[in-house]
Each structure stands twice: as C-alpha cells, then as structure tokens.
Design an enzyme around this catalytic site. Sequence first.
Site, PDB file in Angstrom:
ATOM      1  N   LYS A  58       6.970  -1.520  21.829  1.00 25.98           N
ATOM      2  CA  LYS A  58       6.648  -0.921  20.539  1.00 25.98           C
ATOM      3  C   LYS A  58       5.807  -1.858  19.687  1.00 25.98           C
ATOM      4  CE  LYS A  58      10.789   1.932  20.707  1.00 25.98           C
ATOM      5  NZ  LYS A  58      12.212   2.064  20.316  1.00 25.98           N
ATOM      6  N   GLN A 102      16.654  -0.987  16.751  1.00 33.76           N
ATOM      7  CA  GLN A 102      16.788  -0.634  18.161  1.00 33.76           C
ATOM      8  C   GLN A 102      18.259  -0.355  18.478  1.00 33.76           C
ATOM      9  OE1 GLN A 102      14.337  -0.173  20.459  1.00 33.76           O
ATOM     10  NE2 GLN A 102      15.930   0.506  21.858  1.00 33.76           N
ATOM     11  N   ASP A 125      11.709   5.953  11.961  1.00 32.34           N
ATOM     12  CA  ASP A 125      12.304   6.397  13.217  1.00 32.34           C
ATOM     13  C   ASP A 125      13.137   7.660  13.015  1.00 32.34           C
ATOM     14  OD1 ASP A 125      12.434   6.050  15.948  1.00 32.34           O
ATOM     15  OD2 ASP A 125      14.167   4.716  15.902  1.00 32.34           O
TER      16      ASP A 125
END
Length: 292
Positions: A58, A102, A125
């Site tokens: 990413k 994450q 996200d």
Amino acid sequence: MTQTSTARLMDGTGPARRIVERSAARAAWISRETGTPPCLATVLVGDDPASVTYVRMKRARCEKAGIASRHVGLPATTTTAELVDAVTALSRDPGVHGILLQHPAGPHIDERAAFEAIAPHKDVDGLTLHSFAAKSFGLPGFASCTPGGIMRLLAEYDVELTGRHAVVVGRSAILGRPVGMMLLAGDATVTYCHSRTADLASIVRQADILVAAVGRPRFIRGEDVKPGAVVIDAGYNPGNVGDVDFETARTRASLITPVPGGVGPMTIAVLLEQTVDAAARQLGLDPGAGVG
C-alpha cells in the site's frame, strides 16, 4: 439473464489503473496548489508477515501515485489503550489526511475501539461506525474500500442492480455487511448469508448477483450458481484461490471476477482515491477539481 457457456471476466486491473491515474493527477494538482501532498498514515501492530507485506504494498502504491506515506509500526505487545493513543495522535495531526489501521491487530486488541479513534474525515479505509452509517443512509462518507471497489466494478461492467436479487455470503464488518447495504442503496433486493446459513445452496441458486466474502476456499460450488448470474468473488485464500469454485462457476455465470485480478486491484484504487479526496477537503480544495 440467460445461461452462457463461459462467463466474461470482470477484470479489475483496467478500471483500477484508470482510478489510480486520475488520483495521481489530482494528487499532483493538490501538491502544486497547496505545497502539501496528500498523506496516508499506516498503522501496524506486530510483524505478521502477511500484514507487513500488505502495508508495504500500500505504501509503494501511494508513492507511485504521488501520495506521501507515514508509517507507525508498533510492537506486538501494544495494548488497546496504546494503539488508541497512536491513532488519536494521527487523527489530530494536520499533516496526515488519511489513516489506515492494518487488521487484524492481534487477538488482545479491541479493534473496534481502535477504529473509532480514527477521525471520520480521515477514515479513508471506511471502517468506522460513522462511515458505515453514512453509506448505509446514502449520506456523504467514505466507503469501506473492498465494497466500494465492488460497486465500482459492477458499474464499470454495466450491471443493473434495480430489482435484482443480490446474495451476499459473508457478514464481516469490513466487507459483507457494508457491501450489502451499498447494494440495497442501489435498489437491489439483498439477502445476507454466512457459513452457518441453513440450506445455503438453495439461497445461492436464487442470486442474480452473488458476492462471496466468507473467507473459505471454493466455498461456493459452481453448480449452485444461477445460470447467467454475476459472480463477485471477494475471497483471497492461500494459493490464489477465491471463495468460489471458479472453473465450474464460470460455465454458468454471465460475468465473474478472477482471483487474483478482480476485486483486489479495485480495493487499493479506492483507498488511494479516497485519500486524495480527504486531502482535498482538509486543505480547502474542491474534491472534484484538479483533473481536466
């Protein structure tokens, strides 16, 4: 829908590339206008090899798109309180425009508490309760990236949602639940299923649009796919295997995503696009400007 001998592939790499190219052009424009590039902060607890690889990928994609990245690596012994403090600090930092935590963060971590420490305007996200509620009620907000990518892919291939029966197999907070709400917002009739649904196969056979997001390799059998259905395989299991038995399903579906190369590229593309959107808003620019 009519039965076909071999489904057409819903390739995500092309649409994702166009989204990333547009995001890169907008990121460059933001940098020129403000002197500040969009910035995505990644937070990783521990050193799980898969998570380390995902975060590195990413960050590399950010760099290619002209998006700055900041990484916060925390030891596996990090407590929920310590993680919440780290995320809160990023939420308050004006130099950070988007935050990606994450997951999984570890069995000892209250992930919901950590996600809720992300400021809604930096939740690129799409994992906070605010973002889920906003998308569920059709209000402005960030989409959870994989469901957002799925919806963009359906639009790319001109899949009609209105009146169609969409079956979502999976109920996770980051994929199954939000994609069902987005499909409902698109006027599909939505049925949620999961690994414990009684007589799952009979419900799958009714699906005009099938989203497999249960996290089990080849869990959906091809013979249970309705002829002519659109099949979105959002699973990714060891050996590049999805949640759908691809070889048998493609003989019945009209459209089907490959694994890899279907949903995955769209997820990253939406993350980058939403980071640029967040930066534009926080820097006082029109989120839709910057591209001719």
